[in-house]
Write an enzyme that holds these catalytic residues in place. Structure first.
Site, PDB file in Angstrom:
ATOM      1  N   ASN A  29       0.804  -1.233   0.000  1.00 56.14           N
ATOM      2  CA  ASN A  29       0.000   0.000   0.000  1.00 56.14           C
ATOM      3  C   ASN A  29       0.834   1.279   0.000  1.00 56.14           C
ATOM      4  OD1 ASN A  29       0.712  -0.430   2.645  1.00 56.14           O
ATOM      5  ND2 ASN A  29      -1.260   0.168   3.504  1.00 56.14           N
ATOM      6  N   GLU A  84       4.484  -4.047  12.433  1.00 60.25           N
ATOM      7  CA  GLU A  84       3.497  -2.977  12.177  1.00 60.25           C
ATOM      8  C   GLU A  84       2.350  -3.655  11.458  1.00 60.25           C
ATOM      9  OE1 GLU A  84       3.698   0.169  12.996  1.00 60.25           O
ATOM     10  OE2 GLU A  84       5.793   0.431  13.521  1.00 60.25           O
ATOM     11  N   GLU A 126       8.215   3.101  14.481  1.00 64.40           N
ATOM     12  CA  GLU A 126       8.999   3.583  13.336  1.00 64.40           C
ATOM     13  C   GLU A 126       8.963   5.096  13.334  1.00 64.40           C
ATOM     14  OE1 GLU A 126       7.379   1.273   9.967  1.00 64.40           O
ATOM     15  OE2 GLU A 126       9.103  -0.036  10.256  1.00 64.40           O
TER      16      GLU A 126
END
Ligand code: NAP
Length: 490
Positions: A159, A260, A469
């Site tokens: 994505n 994640e 992150e």
């Protein structure tokens, strides 16, 4: 506008291993196609376990000298990489749009976003401090120093083909780690282009290695990394089931993990909210990348006092969104990534309607535009027994759930195994403080729909994973702390 990437020289079809463009060992290839049309863009290397092993061999060989570079030398290479990414911003933006489908403005926006992580971690590389521990005994000195973990394996989703890879590779290189990376089957070209630019920026051979693989061959290729004790860390962005699989399968060599994972973000609109701002914030948060973003609101809770007004305002704005290919500069919503995505979205909408939801706008595929388009959709009267309440739809669908009071909204928002992002709109200062503390999420947006920033810690709680992150915390995931105790001192 026509895409002109081949002339820009950014398209690569081989793996990047040990500083060389290398075909898969058995010369296998798979097709990467444009989701707007289904046309093949390029046939790229389809890597197997042997290619994955070759990438780790190169990364392991490169690690001793890379870890010994000065932080400012690593920073200089990252800065050069940042400059080259921005210099190729138009071409990279087109490449992202071509293989991923997002509108061109978003493709270019993603390049700037990806580059911002590279610049951020170039600076952070020079700030890896340790501690001198206050003396506890005479004749003894104690300190803590931070050291790079070793070879890092990065596995990324489709994505955000540039941003996800940049925000893993940049901190890893800044910390002094070397990298093996595998982008998603649908979007390997952007990752390979970024590897090309990193090489031009002066990354020594073996420090960064990128292999592409089709879905079937990715499993044995990544399994090679999971079992290899030289790989000391897995950094993964993707779905929760795959994150759990990677954690299980890498347990044999006890690697450090950053995961994640998926989200199921709530977006709450209280009676006291500025409704125009809430609609604008929801549009920004929900329709970025056509709803294919892990922090996209998946469940929108609206208090009964403003429910009718909010539904109307929102439906009008959503009905105006322009759907089309990235080649049309006026497009705001592009195609979904593939047929599986379209099937899932249609299944969620059908299930919601069967359970009593009303379609206020949209609700259908758009075959006249191409194979992967779905109309931006608003559904009224959503309820907890609908599939879209517990699964990420990952598409342009906004379900509206009415609620009566704050406690009910918070309970419903937290009633999910996921905990990535959560949003709410309110003008009540006490409520703002209270609800921000009560929401179980790694990221909370208050009266704001656009949250991402390289300076902020990005990550989830619960089954949305762990690790952060970006931000000053982002390097820690690539470092280990060594305690040094020196005795015999006067
Ligand atoms: P995915 O199916 O989990 O895939 C992610 C990556 O893992 C891809 O490179 C994929 O390769 C690879 N992979 C899948 N199964 C594997 C296996 N058994 N062994 C080794 N590698 C495997 O996720 P996705 O559909 O691409 O991405 C959408 C998901 O990512 C959503 O749930 C979204 O919420 C999440 N996401 C999270 C964040 C975040 O920061 N938390 C950001 C973006 C997206 P293939 O492409 O070949 O399948």
């Amino acid at each position: 506008m026509g895409f002109n990437l081949t002339n820009g020289g950014l398209i690569r079809r081989e793996n990047f291993i040990d500083g060389e463009w290398t075909p898969a060992k058995d010369d296998a290839r798979f097709a990467v196609s444009n989701p707007a049309t289904g046309d093949i863009i390029e046939n790229v290397a389809d890597s197997g376990a042997g290619d994955a092993r070759a990438a780790v061999d190169a990364a392991a060989r490169a690690f001793p000298s890379w870890r010994n570079t000065l932080p400012k030398e690593r920073a200089a290479i990252l800065r050069k990489w940042h400059t080259l990414i921005l210099e190729h911003s138009d071409l990279l933006g087109e490449l992202i749009s071509l293989e991923q489908g997002k509108p061109l403005a978003e493709g270019r926006g993603e390049v700037a976003y990806a580059a911002s992580y590279v610049a951020w971690f170039a600076d952070e590389a020079t700030r890896i401090y340790g501690d001198i521990i206050p003396q506890q005994q005479r004749g003894k000195r104690m300190s803590a120093v931070k050291e790079p973990l070793g070879v890092v394996a990065a596995i990324t989703p489709w994505n955000f083909p540039a941003a996800m890879i940049a925000r893993k590779i940049a901190p890893a290189l800044a910390a002094g780690c070397t990298v093996v990376a595998k982008p998603a089957e649908d979007t390997p070209l952007t990752a390979l282009a970024l590897a090309l630019l990193a090489h031009e920026a002066g990354t020594p051979k073996g420090v960064l290695n990128v292999i592409s693989a089709s879905r079937d061959r990715a499993v044995p290729a990544v399994a090679e990394w999971l079992q290899d004790s030289r790989v000391r860390k897995i950094t993964f962005t993707g779905s929760t089931p795959v994150g759990k699989y990677l954690a299980r399968e890498s347990a044999g060599t006890l690697k450090k993990l950053s995961l994640e994972l998926g989200g199921n973000a709530p977006f709450i609109v209280f009676d006291d909210a500025d409704l125009d701002a809430a609609v604008t914030g929801l549009l920004a948060a929900k329709f970025r990348n056509g709803g294919q973003t892990c922090v996209c609101p998946n469940r929108v809770y609206v208090q009964t006092g403003v429910y009718e007004r909010f539904s109307k305002l929102l439906s009008q704005r959503v009905a105006e969104l322009k759907v089309g290919p990235a080649t049309d500069p006026s497009s705001q919503i592009g195609p979904m990534i593939n047929f599986r995505a379209i099937d899932k979205i249609a299944r969620h909408v059908d299930d919601a309607v069967a359970h009593g939801a009303k379609v206020l706008t949209g609700g259908k595929t758009l075959p006249e535009l191409g194979p992967h388009y779905f109309s931006p959709t608003v559904l009224a009267d959503a309820s907890a027994d609908m599939v879209l309440c517990c699964e990420e739809t990952f598409g342009p669908v906004v379900p509206l759930f009415p609620f009566v009071d704050e406690a009910e909204a918070v309970r419903a928002a937290n009633d999910t195994p996921f905990g990535l992002a959560a949003y709410f709109y309110s003008d009540d200062a006490r409520r703002i403080d209270r609800v921000a503390r009560l929401l179980e999420a790694g990221i909370v947006g208050i009266n704001e729909g656009a949250l991402a920033s390289e300076a902020a810690p990005f990550g989830g709680v619960k089954e949305s994973g762990y690790g952060r992150e970006g931000s000053k915390y982002g390097l820690d995931d690539y470092l280990s702390i060594k305690y040094i105790c020196q005795g015999g001192l006067d």
